[in-house]
Design a protein around this motif. Structure first.
Motif, mmCIF file in Angstrom:
data_model
loop_
_atom_site.group_PDB
_atom_site.id
_atom_site.type_symbol
_atom_site.label_atom_id
_atom_site.label_comp_id
_atom_site.label_asym_id
_atom_site.label_seq_id
_atom_site.Cartn_x
_atom_site.Cartn_y
_atom_site.Cartn_z
ATOM 1 N N LEU A 174 63.163 -9.923 -121.901
ATOM 2 C CA LEU A 174 62.806 -11.207 -122.107
ATOM 3 C C LEU A 174 61.621 -11.540 -121.286
ATOM 4 C CD1 LEU A 174 63.982 -13.928 -123.046
ATOM 5 C CD2 LEU A 174 65.258 -13.969 -120.947
ATOM 6 N N CYS A 175 60.789 -12.398 -121.947
ATOM 7 C CA CYS A 175 59.731 -13.012 -121.123
ATOM 8 C C CYS A 175 60.059 -14.589 -120.650
ATOM 9 C CB CYS A 175 58.598 -13.280 -121.937
ATOM 10 S SG CYS A 175 57.345 -14.214 -121.299
ATOM 11 N N HIS A 176 59.993 -14.266 -119.095
ATOM 12 C CA HIS A 176 60.515 -15.598 -118.476
ATOM 13 C C HIS A 176 59.357 -16.904 -118.634
ATOM 14 C CE1 HIS A 176 63.637 -13.550 -115.634
ATOM 15 N NE2 HIS A 176 63.793 -13.364 -116.883
ATOM 16 N N ILE A 177 58.323 -16.547 -119.163
ATOM 17 C CA ILE A 177 57.398 -17.465 -119.415
ATOM 18 C C ILE A 177 57.523 -18.185 -120.898
ATOM 19 C CG2 ILE A 177 54.784 -18.278 -119.548
ATOM 20 C CD1 ILE A 177 55.566 -17.541 -116.629
ATOM 21 N N CYS A 178 57.633 -17.411 -121.715
ATOM 22 C CA CYS A 178 57.474 -18.038 -123.240
ATOM 23 C C CYS A 178 58.745 -17.552 -123.796
ATOM 24 C CB CYS A 178 56.294 -17.511 -124.113
ATOM 25 S SG CYS A 178 56.553 -15.796 -124.499
ATOM 26 N N GLY A 179 59.813 -16.740 -123.218
ATOM 27 C CA GLY A 179 61.017 -16.760 -124.157
ATOM 28 C C GLY A 179 60.894 -15.580 -124.905
ATOM 29 N N HIS A 180 59.926 -14.915 -125.225
ATOM 30 C CA HIS A 180 59.772 -13.905 -126.163
ATOM 31 C C HIS A 180 60.758 -12.815 -125.952
ATOM 32 C CE1 HIS A 180 57.743 -10.836 -128.598
ATOM 33 N NE2 HIS A 180 58.061 -9.896 -127.546
ATOM 34 N N THR A 181 61.403 -12.374 -126.761
ATOM 35 C CA THR A 181 62.377 -10.986 -126.674
ATOM 36 C C THR A 181 62.029 -10.136 -127.424
ATOM 37 O OG1 THR A 181 63.755 -11.805 -128.542
ATOM 38 C CG2 THR A 181 64.355 -12.783 -126.382
ATOM 39 N N GLN A 224 55.107 -5.228 -121.557
ATOM 40 C CA GLN A 224 54.396 -6.660 -121.338
ATOM 41 C C GLN A 224 54.845 -7.580 -122.380
ATOM 42 O OE1 GLN A 224 52.050 -7.565 -118.954
ATOM 43 N NE2 GLN A 224 51.896 -5.686 -117.924
ATOM 44 N N CYS A 225 54.766 -8.801 -122.022
ATOM 45 C CA CYS A 225 55.010 -9.800 -123.237
ATOM 46 C C CYS A 225 53.427 -9.788 -123.871
ATOM 47 C CB CYS A 225 55.035 -10.998 -122.281
ATOM 48 S SG CYS A 225 55.209 -12.432 -123.739
ATOM 49 N N PRO A 226 53.621 -9.828 -125.192
ATOM 50 C CA PRO A 226 52.480 -9.891 -126.177
ATOM 51 C C PRO A 226 51.801 -11.122 -126.093
ATOM 52 C CG PRO A 226 54.501 -10.047 -127.307
ATOM 53 C CD PRO A 226 55.208 -9.602 -126.062
ATOM 54 N N ASN A 227 52.506 -12.075 -125.560
ATOM 55 C CA ASN A 227 51.818 -13.668 -125.456
ATOM 56 C C ASN A 227 51.265 -13.852 -123.943
ATOM 57 O OD1 ASN A 227 52.899 -13.854 -128.094
ATOM 58 N ND2 ASN A 227 55.007 -14.490 -127.330
ATOM 59 N N CYS A 228 51.911 -13.325 -123.017
ATOM 60 C CA CYS A 228 51.604 -13.694 -121.647
ATOM 61 C C CYS A 228 51.263 -12.558 -120.993
ATOM 62 C CB CYS A 228 52.789 -14.533 -121.042
ATOM 63 S SG CYS A 228 53.500 -15.574 -122.147
ATOM 64 N N SER A 229 50.632 -12.879 -119.821
ATOM 65 C CA SER A 229 50.355 -11.799 -119.177
ATOM 66 C C SER A 229 51.221 -11.470 -117.821
ATOM 67 C CB SER A 229 48.808 -12.135 -118.280
ATOM 68 O OG SER A 229 49.005 -13.452 -117.672
HETATM 69 ZN ZN ZN Z 1 55.714 -14.452 -122.813
#
Ligand code: ZN
Ligand code: ADP
Length: 808
Positions: A497-504, A479-484
């Motif tokens: 890669l998170c497609h919402i915030c770009g977290h890798t 899971q992305c730690p920033n987004c659900s």
């Molecule tokens: Zn994210």
């Protein structure tokens, strides 16, 4: 005279300033000015000129920017409508009607050194061989930029200076317009002979334009035009008949663009201009060229200005000025081109009107198609909305008699619509072990095209390798730690890669759950990267190219890949929805849709509509040449109506069943939605304030309807807004809470607050309240009042989205 000024900084307020005598003849409504405000100076727009102010000791306007008023009175009126309807401060609306490059304080023209031939006096001076060579070039051109001369001749600046010394030429700075399309050679095109369907459509549009120009004359100038009550036409408010807004429903390849072109010519013949909106993504050089080719020469020769986000700031400045000066009477552009100061305006075209990119996702959250319809009404211009898959909203407006329907159900030259086959992926997966990306049918079809040297497009609306990384034994999902949302695996980059915030994040070698640690962690779902890879294994000799936002790194990548595809350097193009739009490739005879149901499983009432549109649009890419096209749709839910109606190219059928569902649930287009999203890092706080907002809103609405009933003052506020004049004189701005808000919102449905479908994004928790009503203008005003009366804590924010297109 006193100028009333809206400042860029202060919200929902206007200020009066004295006009210094030296600016008296330069200041008009719409002028951009700099004024003293407290200890500093700020930028603003003059929104009215008045005889006297109620205030004393007015301060003076410090500077006027530009020679001409930048915001024309008509655009000012439009900005006011946007502020009112979309529930945002006028300043915010005003900011978005001018490109940034134009709003700047210093003039944005570029000055370059020009070399010019001077009239000869006396004997020709003696020149060296080098000087003579350069001189001959200049003589031929008469005038050219110094840089250009140096490039052409390979001479040094020194040599050119010598010629200046001899009195042959002058070198002086001069404004040089940047032309983003300077390097393209565009061949002139002639109007095509229309087929009967096209001729009928054009005839109706032209008649409306002819009728409209009489209307404008009758009205004269400066008369008050009621503006505030205009909603983008939906169910209520009486129908102006016959409608001057057209919905051009034409299948892909039916020749809609040719109709636009000839309608524009009609506007030019009437001495008017036109604006054409196209989605950012289909604003390709190819598209622009079709318009330039028609109007760069010929009977109605005029400049075609282009406005979109890929231009440099300087280019945008120059394009905009060409429009403002009246030299370019045709504008083609993306969303914000709807504010182009074309005057007088005869025609507004919104191509692919169903596209969601017309909605701006930051304040002001306007929808360019709806703004176009309103602008058309305000300026008596004819509006043409074109699409192969009209939005439910627009088709509903046809049914309600707001828009006139024009249909072009067949392709130009009667080319057949492609055959669409739906493959049941569940059955396919039962046949073989493991997940199959390509069904047997699709594999065969691809092989056949390769053999026949025809091209194919494969479509999957998810980039990356796989949707998620999942442990088969404990069920862990990265899971992305920033987004659900879960992270998407990108194999080439070896990262998540998170497609919402770009977290890798790095890819774990085993399941990260300490108790599990299963090394067999697996990839679930599917992305374009994996499709490409599998394809290369299946067809090692095929030339495969992938196009999605991961492979488009540089500015011209998009252009280059499409160019390669068009010239036959690519056999199979794999991509996301980026390749679904308005592109024309004659040699494409196969389109494969890998997972048609991907877009069905999003928490949005438009999921079915989106899927239907996407499938129809993608299918439209096949068989645009001489060979009949074939479309293969793979799906896990092959009998879903969105898929079945798309298979039969049956728009009307889809509309009929979809509108029933919307009617039952009172979703748009039956009612309108206002979406309130409350965001913050502290979830409890966010939930608390969301609840508070709902209660306050309910209280406010209850009070408003009771005072309405008691005092019988219904409509007072509306009539006040009608005072807004197109020439910018006097209008009330204060949203005085004493004025009743009417009519009462009897049909209001409030849902929530609840955690938003995307409950957490970029570390912010999101709660939403969904409001549904047919009386959006009234609700907007309630909401504006609400934002004024409720003071949210600093770490909680509220966004209000009227007519949202994105509910996740
Ligand atoms: Zn994210
Ligand atoms: P749409 O915008 O509806 O998808 P286009 O306007 O792109 O369709 O038209 C598809 C193709 O048909 C284009 O190559 C166009 O030049 C051609 N075309 C359009 N109208 C005619 C016509 N009346 N006669 C011949 N060709 C036409």
């Amino acid at each position: 005279m006193v100028a009333r000024v809206t400042l860029e900084i202060a919200l929902r307020k206007e200020f009066d300033y004295a006009i210094p005598p030296e600016f008296a003849d330069r200041i008009e409504v719409g002028s951009r000015v700099k004024v003293p405000f407290g200890p500093r100076e700020v930028l603003g727009v003059v929104t009215a000129l008045i005889e006297e102010s109620t205030h004393t000791n007015l301060r003076f306007i410090a500077t006027v920017i530009g020679q001409q008023g930048q915001v024309t009175p008509r655009i000012l009126a439009l900005a006011r409508w946007i502020a009112d309807y979309y529930c945002c401060p006028v300043e915010i609306a005003l900011k978005s009607v001018l490109p940034d490059a134009v709003r700047k304080e210093t003039p944005g023209w570029r000055e370059r050194l020009y070399v010019r031939v001077l009239p000869r006096t006396g004997e020709a001076p003696k020149l060296t061989k080098r000087q003579a060579d350069v001189w001959h070039v200049i003589e031929e051109w008469r005038e050219l930029p110094l840089q250009e001369l140096l490039r052409l001749t390979g001479a040094t600046g020194e040599t050119v200076r010598r010629l200046e010394d001899r009195g042959l030429i002058s070198i002086a700075p001069q404004i040089s317009e940047r032309d983003p399309y300077a390097n393209e050679t565009i061949l002139a095109s002639q109007p095509l002979a229309l087929n009967p369907e096209q001729a009928r459509a054009l005839g109706a549009i032209a008649r409306a334009m002819d009728a409209g120009s009489e209307g404008v004359r009758e009205r004269g100038s400066g008369t008050a035009t009621p503006v505030a009550r205009r909603e983008p036409p939906l169910p209520h408010s009486p129908t102006p008949s016959p409608s001057r807004t057209f919905l051009l429903h034409g299948v892909t390849g039916s020749g809609k663009t040719e109709v636009y072109l000839q309608a524009i010519a009609h506007a030019l013949a009437q001495g008017k201009g036109a604006i054409v909106l196209v989605p950012e993504i289909s604003l390709t050089p190819q598209t622009v060229e079709r318009f330039k080719a028609r109007f760069n020469s010929g009977q109605f020769q005029t400049l075609v200005a282009v406005l979109h986000s890929h231009l440099s700031a300087g280019e945008r400045h120059d394009e905009w000025q060409k429009i403002r000066q009246g030299r370019a009477r045709i504008v083609i552009g993306a969303r914000s081109a709807i504010f182009a100061p074309v005057e007088p305006l005869g025609l507004l075209v919104v191509d692919e009107e169903h596209e969601h990119s017309y909605k701006q996702e930051e304040s002001p959250r306007y929808h360019a198609r709806d703004v176009a319809v309103v602008r058309g009404q305000m300026e008596s211009a004819v509006v043409v909305l074109g699409s192969a898959t009209p939005s439910m909203e627009s088709f509903y407006n046809v049914h309600r008699g707001k828009y006139t329907l024009l249909e072009m159900p067949s392709r130009v030259d009667d080319r057949k619509m492609p055959i669409v086959r739906v493959i049941d992926l569940r059955a396919e997966n039962r046949k073989v072990k493991g997940v199959q990306i390509f069904s047997e049918k699709l594999k065969e079809a691809l092989a056949q095209r390769l053999e026949r040297k025809e091209q194919s497009i494969l479509f999957l609306n998810r980039r990356g390798w796989s949707a998620s990384l999942q442990c088969p034994s404990c069920g862990y999902v990265a899971q992305c730690p920033n987004c659900s949302v879960s992270l998407t695996f990108h194999r080439a980059a070896q990262k998540l890669l998170c497609h919402i915030c770009g977290h890798t994040a790095p890819v774990p070698r085993a399941c990260p759950e300490p108790k599990c640690a299963n090394p067999a962690i697996r990839y679930a779902g599917l992305g374009t990267e994996r499709v490409e890879d599998t394809l290369r294994k299946l067809f090692p000799h095929a030339r495969v190219k992938r196009m999605d936002s991961d492979t488009l790194k540089r500015k011209d990548d998009y252009r280059r890949i499409l160019g390669d595809f068009r010239s036959g350097k690519i056999d199979i193009l794999v991509g996301t929805q980026m390749i679904a739009k308005g592109l024309h490739f004659p040699n494409v005879t196969l389109v494969g849709i890998i997972h048609a149901d991907l877009s069905l499983h999003i928490p949005d009432f438009r999921a079915g509509e989106r899927t239907f549109q996407l499938l129809t649009q993608v299918a439209g890419r096949a068989g645009r040449g001489d060979v009949e096209g074939e479309v293969i749709v793979q799906a896990f839910t092959p009998f879903h109506p969105a898929i079945q109606f798309a298979r039969r190219h049956d728009y009307a059928g889809f509309y009929e069943q979809e509108i029933e569902y919307r009617e039952q649930l009172k979703y748009p287009p039956i009612a309108r939605i206002a979406l309130l999203v409350v965001k913050g890092r502290n979830e409890e706080k966010v939930a608390f304030w969301a609840e508070h907002l709902r209660r306050e809103l309910e209280k406010m609405i209850a009070e408003a309807s009771s005072t309405n009933v008691e005092s019988g003052k219904a409509g007072k506020r509306e009539s006040e807004f009608v005072e807004l004049n197109l020439d910018g004189s006097a209008f009330p701005l204060s949203r005085s809470p004493a004025v009743s808000l009417s009519p009462p919102l009897r049909d209001l449905i409030i849902a929530g607050p609840a955690a938003a479908p995307l409950a957490r994004a970029e570390t912010f928790y999101r709660y939403q309240i969904m409001l549904r009503t047919r009386q959006m203008t009234t609700l907007s005003r309630h909401l504006a009042k609400l934002t004024e009366t409720i003071q949210l804590p600093d770490d909680v924010t509220l966004t209000i989205d009227i007519d949202p297109v994105n509910l996740a």
